[in-house]
Scaffold this motif. Structure first.
Motif, PDB file in Angstrom:
ATOM      1  N   GLN A 446       0.831  -1.203   0.000  1.00  0.00           N
ATOM      2  CA  GLN A 446       0.000   0.000   0.000  1.00  0.00           C
ATOM      3  C   GLN A 446       0.867   1.254   0.000  1.00  0.00           C
ATOM      4  O   GLN A 446       0.593   2.232  -0.707  1.00  0.00           O
ATOM      5  CB  GLN A 446      -0.911  -0.021   1.226  1.00  0.00           C
ATOM      6  N   GLU A 447       1.949   1.204   0.782  1.00  0.00           N
ATOM      7  CA  GLU A 447       2.863   2.348   0.852  1.00  0.00           C
ATOM      8  C   GLU A 447       3.543   2.588  -0.481  1.00  0.00           C
ATOM      9  O   GLU A 447       3.637   3.735  -0.957  1.00  0.00           O
ATOM     10  CB  GLU A 447       3.911   2.080   1.937  1.00  0.00           C
ATOM     11  N   VAL A 448       4.012   1.530  -1.122  1.00  0.00           N
ATOM     12  CA  VAL A 448       4.714   1.647  -2.401  1.00  0.00           C
ATOM     13  C   VAL A 448       3.784   2.177  -3.475  1.00  0.00           C
ATOM     14  O   VAL A 448       4.144   3.044  -4.280  1.00  0.00           O
ATOM     15  CB  VAL A 448       5.310   0.281  -2.815  1.00  0.00           C
ATOM     16  N   SER A 449       2.565   1.694  -3.507  1.00  0.00           N
ATOM     17  CA  SER A 449       1.634   2.111  -4.564  1.00  0.00           C
ATOM     18  C   SER A 449       1.157   3.545  -4.378  1.00  0.00           C
ATOM     19  O   SER A 449       0.709   4.188  -5.322  1.00  0.00           O
ATOM     20  CB  SER A 449       0.426   1.163  -4.597  1.00  0.00           C
ATOM     21  N   SER A 450       1.251   4.060  -3.140  1.00  0.00           N
ATOM     22  CA  SER A 450       0.781   5.430  -2.893  1.00  0.00           C
ATOM     23  C   SER A 450       1.818   6.490  -3.227  1.00  0.00           C
ATOM     24  O   SER A 450       1.500   7.663  -3.321  1.00  0.00           O
ATOM     25  CB  SER A 450       0.358   5.569  -1.428  1.00  0.00           C
ATOM     26  N   LYS A 451       3.092   6.076  -3.398  1.00  0.00           N
ATOM     27  CA  LYS A 451       4.151   7.040  -3.716  1.00  0.00           C
ATOM     28  C   LYS A 451       4.287   7.220  -5.216  1.00  0.00           C
ATOM     29  O   LYS A 451       4.114   6.284  -5.991  1.00  0.00           O
ATOM     30  CB  LYS A 451       5.476   6.562  -3.133  1.00  0.00           C
ATOM     31  N   GLY A 452       4.686   8.396  -5.626  1.00  0.00           N
ATOM     32  CA  GLY A 452       4.885   8.666  -7.048  1.00  0.00           C
ATOM     33  C   GLY A 452       6.104   7.931  -7.569  1.00  0.00           C
ATOM     34  O   GLY A 452       6.934   7.420  -6.818  1.00  0.00           O
ATOM     35  N   ALA A 453       6.246   7.962  -8.876  1.00  0.00           N
ATOM     36  CA  ALA A 453       7.329   7.230  -9.520  1.00  0.00           C
ATOM     37  C   ALA A 453       8.693   7.779  -9.158  1.00  0.00           C
ATOM     38  O   ALA A 453       9.678   7.050  -9.154  1.00  0.00           O
ATOM     39  CB  ALA A 453       7.145   7.264 -11.039  1.00  0.00           C
ATOM     40  N   ASN A 454       8.778   9.076  -8.842  1.00  0.00           N
ATOM     41  CA  ASN A 454      10.089   9.687  -8.583  1.00  0.00           C
ATOM     42  C   ASN A 454      10.476   9.700  -7.111  1.00  0.00           C
ATOM     43  O   ASN A 454      11.547  10.159  -6.751  1.00  0.00           O
ATOM     44  CB  ASN A 454      10.109  11.119  -9.126  1.00  0.00           C
ATOM     45  N   LYS A 455       9.590   9.277  -6.247  1.00  0.00           N
ATOM     46  CA  LYS A 455       9.899   9.307  -4.827  1.00  0.00           C
ATOM     47  C   LYS A 455      10.589   8.013  -4.411  1.00  0.00           C
ATOM     48  O   LYS A 455      10.414   6.962  -5.024  1.00  0.00           O
ATOM     49  CB  LYS A 455       8.624   9.499  -4.027  1.00  0.00           C
ATOM     50  N   ASP A 456      11.341   8.107  -3.341  1.00  0.00           N
ATOM     51  CA  ASP A 456      12.018   6.918  -2.824  1.00  0.00           C
ATOM     52  C   ASP A 456      10.972   5.911  -2.349  1.00  0.00           C
ATOM     53  O   ASP A 456       9.994   6.275  -1.705  1.00  0.00           O
ATOM     54  CB  ASP A 456      12.931   7.283  -1.650  1.00  0.00           C
ATOM     55  N   LYS A 457      11.259   4.688  -2.677  1.00  0.00           N
ATOM     56  CA  LYS A 457      10.352   3.627  -2.261  1.00  0.00           C
ATOM     57  C   LYS A 457      11.082   2.691  -1.302  1.00  0.00           C
ATOM     58  O   LYS A 457      12.203   2.266  -1.577  1.00  0.00           O
ATOM     59  CB  LYS A 457       9.856   2.835  -3.480  1.00  0.00           C
ATOM     60  N   ARG A 458      10.411   2.359  -0.202  1.00  0.00           N
ATOM     61  CA  ARG A 458      11.025   1.490   0.782  1.00  0.00           C
ATOM     62  C   ARG A 458      11.180   0.077   0.220  1.00  0.00           C
ATOM     63  O   ARG A 458      10.299  -0.427  -0.486  1.00  0.00           O
ATOM     64  CB  ARG A 458      10.147   1.463   2.037  1.00  0.00           C
ATOM     65  N   GLN A 459      12.310  -0.557   0.506  1.00  0.00           N
ATOM     66  CA  GLN A 459      12.553  -1.913   0.045  1.00  0.00           C
ATOM     67  C   GLN A 459      11.563  -2.886   0.694  1.00  0.00           C
ATOM     68  O   GLN A 459      11.007  -2.621   1.758  1.00  0.00           O
ATOM     69  CB  GLN A 459      13.983  -2.346   0.393  1.00  0.00           C
ATOM     70  N   ARG A 460      11.387  -4.002   0.026  1.00  0.00           N
ATOM     71  CA  ARG A 460      10.495  -5.040   0.545  1.00  0.00           C
ATOM     72  C   ARG A 460      10.966  -5.440   1.942  1.00  0.00           C
ATOM     73  O   ARG A 460      12.155  -5.646   2.178  1.00  0.00           O
ATOM     74  CB  ARG A 460      10.530  -6.251  -0.396  1.00  0.00           C
ATOM     75  N   PRO A 461      10.034  -5.553   2.912  1.00  0.00           N
ATOM     76  CA  PRO A 461      10.428  -5.870   4.292  1.00  0.00           C
ATOM     77  C   PRO A 461      11.189  -7.190   4.375  1.00  0.00           C
ATOM     78  O   PRO A 461      10.941  -8.124   3.594  1.00  0.00           O
ATOM     79  CB  PRO A 461       9.088  -5.968   5.033  1.00  0.00           C
ATOM     80  N   GLU A 462      12.108  -7.288   5.304  1.00  0.00           N
ATOM     81  CA  GLU A 462      12.845  -8.523   5.525  1.00  0.00           C
ATOM     82  C   GLU A 462      12.060  -9.423   6.486  1.00  0.00           C
ATOM     83  O   GLU A 462      11.220  -8.973   7.249  1.00  0.00           O
ATOM     84  CB  GLU A 462      14.227  -8.206   6.114  1.00  0.00           C
ATOM     85  N   GLY A 463      12.402 -10.707   6.419  1.00  0.00           N
ATOM     86  CA  GLY A 463      11.777 -11.664   7.342  1.00  0.00           C
ATOM     87  C   GLY A 463      10.325 -11.954   7.050  1.00  0.00           C
ATOM     88  O   GLY A 463       9.564 -12.318   7.948  1.00  0.00           O
ATOM     89  N   LEU A 464       9.940 -11.821   5.771  1.00  0.00           N
ATOM     90  CA  LEU A 464       8.541 -12.115   5.407  1.00  0.00           C
ATOM     91  C   LEU A 464       8.378 -13.626   5.184  1.00  0.00           C
ATOM     92  O   LEU A 464       8.207 -14.085   4.050  1.00  0.00           O
ATOM     93  CB  LEU A 464       8.137 -11.355   4.145  1.00  0.00           C
ATOM     94  N   ILE A 465       8.452 -14.379   6.249  1.00  0.00           N
ATOM     95  CA  ILE A 465       8.288 -15.837   6.126  1.00  0.00           C
ATOM     96  C   ILE A 465       6.795 -16.144   6.089  1.00  0.00           C
ATOM     97  O   ILE A 465       6.090 -15.988   7.088  1.00  0.00           O
ATOM     98  CB  ILE A 465       8.965 -16.555   7.304  1.00  0.00           C
ATOM     99  N   ILE A 466       6.334 -16.539   4.924  1.00  0.00           N
ATOM    100  CA  ILE A 466       4.924 -16.897   4.733  1.00  0.00           C
ATOM    101  C   ILE A 466       4.909 -18.320   4.200  1.00  0.00           C
ATOM    102  O   ILE A 466       5.230 -18.570   3.037  1.00  0.00           O
ATOM    103  CB  ILE A 466       4.226 -15.928   3.764  1.00  0.00           C
ATOM    104  N   GLN A 467       4.561 -19.279   5.059  1.00  0.00           N
ATOM    105  CA  GLN A 467       4.711 -20.692   4.701  1.00  0.00           C
ATOM    106  C   GLN A 467       3.515 -21.247   3.932  1.00  0.00           C
ATOM    107  O   GLN A 467       3.684 -22.017   2.994  1.00  0.00           O
ATOM    108  CB  GLN A 467       4.947 -21.528   5.968  1.00  0.00           C
ATOM    109  N   GLU A 468       2.307 -20.886   4.340  1.00  0.00           N
ATOM    110  CA  GLU A 468       1.147 -21.434   3.631  1.00  0.00           C
ATOM    111  C   GLU A 468       0.839 -20.540   2.438  1.00  0.00           C
ATOM    112  O   GLU A 468       0.569 -19.353   2.592  1.00  0.00           O
ATOM    113  CB  GLU A 468      -0.071 -21.545   4.536  1.00  0.00           C
TER     114      GLU A 468
END
Length: 764
Positions: A446-468
């Motif tokens: 949601q955060e990434v999609s709300s920022k414009g193309a020229n603004k800094d975008k936060r990297q994908r969060p670490e530790g996203l362990i999703i097993q199912e």
């Protein structure tokens, strides 16, 4: 009044076996989705699918020992009805209208129409009640004349069968169809036949002056003179017996041949089709002209015309059994004690041990008995998904992680959802953590999609362990989830096995099957390389456990192109046997907080486990089971069983290791008995569902051939015919030539014969 029917309601039934059932069983069968799918395939041109159709017998409700043969006819079980087969598509609609009109008109046919349905190829079956005193043949001749269609003399054998089609193919049904007649009516009908010198079911059993006579149109006519036809039949114990091949009358083989080849030929195509039939029959007539002449149908031809056709066929080079004749003979061969074909009692999988390991006993405690074996197998993929960086060393010194994949194959409406609740409780802790990480991922997106193309975008969060994971995820999503799992297992549960197709990618290689194989194999690497900055570029070690359910027919179809490629041997299969008709509905226990609390310590032990774990008892048991599998393979001479047993042994051993950890690193007899049963059950399912298909695929594959080898040198000094067959198969040669090869060696003085089946090399 009760209605009884003789039928075989299995998919791919043994044509020699028919069982008495109440008509309600037939009614349930014609509603089955697998039957509807088979009929649709046949109508789209899949002629091979017709062999898989169930069938019914129009003339008798029961056969002795359930064997659909003339010698096993029970006269008292005669239905006094017959089925007319309209095999010309252009006559079908006219015949339907004529039959409906005839059923209303005054005369012998009023109210005699019992049933009409479309056949598998959209032709027509018409069942009618036989007028009192009329035989099967007389009834069919008269009825066909009344509705204006040709009479088919191949449809009057008393033990004949009719392929069953689905509910949508039924056109008309009388409540009297297959109804057991009253004692009073049976007495009248029996006496009418007996007064004509027939049996109580209207068959011929009358001899006069060395000739057999038959009744036709109310009068006795000479059928044929035994002296003139001694090459065709022989009289035994005062009865007529026609020539047979392996106890199957040639007339039955020919009848089935016509069934599979568009019916009996019309006049314009008669000679061509009879010639083709003669070429096919030569192999089961020992290439003897006299035998072939004796068994060939005349179809209105003179003896001179038929002799010319047979002589022409005999000039062609013998080619042995054609696949079609072999298939017909196999289908018509009556079941033996050792046959795997259906018998009066369907073969059931190995019985589950009464005393179960504590964890399994808990997981099946709320499950009705009929579903317990399926649940006992299906819970392992979810249980093993709790391991993290845990391995076990197999007897070949290879380390395995607990990759366990399960497919439940059972009939429509069998209750395949029985595995859902136990799995839900097993996965509860993983799902809670997954939900937290899914929420983190949603917020980041949601955060990434709300920022414009020229603004800094936060990297994908670490530790996203999703097993199912979702069963319909794409290949890139699968690789990404696997990379982020950081050594944890992914898990999914599919309601249908074909949901796996989402992983097959855009190529033609079937990557979903590659993933199945790589998941099982230690040290695998899988992934993709992409140029785009937003694309997933990863190489991962696949750790993927999953459950899937499917009907038996769909499951067989899904794996049909990879029978010998490895997926089947790496998957654990289970099933749910058919329940008896009218059985009480299975009732589940209550899954509650107490159940969850009792399960918790077992799950915690799995989560806490780490590193390489040794289980000496499981190791010793795996060794013992390998030896037992090898011994059974030698005794059964089943290469398919042996090949499937290698990985099935690993699967069963892994289950034992998991139960050892869950049981607080304690081994007991219940675990050993369960592991043994699990292995046998898994192999039973694989052989039952895929064994025959794998065997056929094995022997039809194009295999690389080395330079020619001396087959005699490859055999021991003393050998059997079976040894010679095995050697030929290993060299990519057919097994049929083994006897000829040995006879040639004998004539050359290379070998000598000890007994009927044993030979020894001649020392030179």
């Amino acid at each position: 009044m009760i209605s009884l029917i003789a039928m075989n309601g299995k998919c791919c039934p043994n044509k020699g076996a028919a069982f008495q059932q109440e008509l309600s069983v037939y009614d349930m069968l014609i509603k089955e989705n697998w039957l509807k799918e088979l009929v649709e395939r046949i109508r789209k041109g899949d002629d091979e699918a017709k062999k898989k159709l169930p069938f019914r017998c129009p003339h008798y409700t029961e056969f002795k020992d359930n064997k659909r043969q003339q010698k096993c006819i029970i006269p008292e079980a005669f239905t006094f009805q017959t089925c007319i087969d309209i095999d010309d598509a252009s006559q079908v609609e006219g015949a339907i209208k004529a039959a409906q009109e005839l059923n209303k008109q005054e005369g012998i046919w009023k109210g005699m129409l019992l049933h009409m349905d479309y056949s598998a190829r959209k032709k027509l079956h018409i069942d009618v009640r036989m007028p009192v005193g009329m035989t099967i043949e007389e009834t069919q001749r008269a009825y066909c004349e009344a509705i204006g269609v040709p009479f088919d003399e191949s449809c009057i054998t008393p033990e004949r069968f009719i392929y069953i089609t689905d509910l949508g193919s039924e056109i008309y049904r009388s409540e009297k169809w297959y109804q057991v007649l009253s004692e009073e009516e049976l007495k009248i009908r029996h006496e009418a036949f007996l007064n004509r010198g027939l049996t109580i079911d209207g068959r011929i059993e009358k001899w006069k002056n060395g000739r057999i006579e038959k009744l036709k149109n109310g009068r006795v006519e000479e059928f044929f003179d035994l002296k003139d036809q001694s090459d065709k039949v022989e009289r035994k114990n005062g009865r007529m017996e026609e020539l047979k091949f392996r106890e199957i009358p040639y007339s039955e083989i020919i009848k089935e041949y016509w069934n599979r080849n568009g019916g009996m030929p019309a006049e314009g195509e008669r000679n061509v089709k009879l010639h083709k039939l003669a070429v096919n029959l030569r192999s089961i007539c020992d290439n003897k002209r006299e035998t072939l002449l004796a068994v060939m149908p005349r179809l209105g031809l003179s003896e001179q015309e038929l002799t010319s056709i047979v002589d022409s066929a005999c000039k062609e080079t013998p080619k042995g059994f054609s696949k079609e004749i072999q298939s017909i003979v196999n289908d018509l061969t009556e079941p033996t004690a050792n046959s795997q074909e259906p018998t009066a009692e369907p073969e059931l999988p190995p019985e589950m041990p009464k005393k179960l390991p504590k964890l399994i006993a808990l997981l099946v405690s709320k499950t009705p008995d009929v579903y317990k074996p399926a649940v006992a197998h299906a819970v392992f993929p979810a249980l093993a998904a709790h391991f993290f960086k845990v391995s076990f060393r197999y007897i070949d010194n290879v380390r395995h992680e607990a990759t366990l994949m399960n497919v439940l194959m059972a009939g429509t409406g069998a209750g395949k959802d029985c595995i859902s609740q136990p799995i839900n409780y097993i996965m509860a802790d993983i799902r809670r953590r997954d939900e937290e990480n899914l929420e983190r991922e949603r917020q980041w997106k949601q955060e990434v999609s709300s920022k414009g193309a020229n603004k800094d975008k936060r990297q994908r969060p670490e530790g996203l362990i999703i097993q199912e994971v979702d069963p319909d995820m794409t290949n890139p999503a699968f690789v990404m989830r696997m990379a982020e799992a950081d050594g944890h297992f992914l898990y999914t549960k599919m309601n249908e096995i074909d949901q796996f197709d989402a992983l097959k990618g855009s190529g033609k290689g079937g990557q979903q099957f590659q993933i199945m194989c790589l998941a099982f194999d230690p040290g695998n690497r899988y992934g993709q390389t992409r140029v785009g900055t937003q694309s997933v570029t990863e190489k991962v070690c696949i750790r993927f456990n999953w459950n899937a359910a499917t009907t038996i027919l769909k499951g067989q179809r899904y794996f049909r192109n990879v029978l010998t490629d490895g997926p089947i041997s790496r998957i654990n299969f289970c099933t749910i046997p058919e329940r008896e008709i009218g059985a009480e509905m299975p009732v589940y226990g209550t899954y509650d907080a107490a159940f969850e609390e009792e399960l918790r310590p077992y799950i915690e032990r799995l989560v806490k486990a780490t590193g390489e774990i040794e289980c000496p008892q499981a190791f010793a048991l795996a060794k013992k089971m390998v030896e037992e599998n090898a011994e059974f393979s030698r005794l059964s001479q089943s290469r398919v069983y042996e090949n499937l047993s290698f990985r099935a042994n690993v699967i069963a051993w892994l289950k034992g290791c998991l139960l050892y950890v869950a049981n607080d690193y304690k081994w007991d007899r219940a675990i050993e008995d369960f592991v043994r049963w699990s292995l046998k059950y898994d192999l039973w399912c694989k052989m039952q569902f895929f064994g025959e298909a794998i065997e056929k695929a094995d022997y039809t594959e194009v295999k690389p051939k080395p330079g020619p080898q001396n087959l005699l040198d490859l055999l021991p000094d003393e050998f059997t015919i079976q040894d010679a067959i095995n050697i030929r198969r290993r060299q990519g040669k057919d097994s049929k030539g083994a006897k000829h090869m040995i006879d040639m060696w004998k004539s050359r003085g290379y070998v000598s014969q000890i007994t009927n089946h044993n030979y020894t090399k001649v020392k030179k």
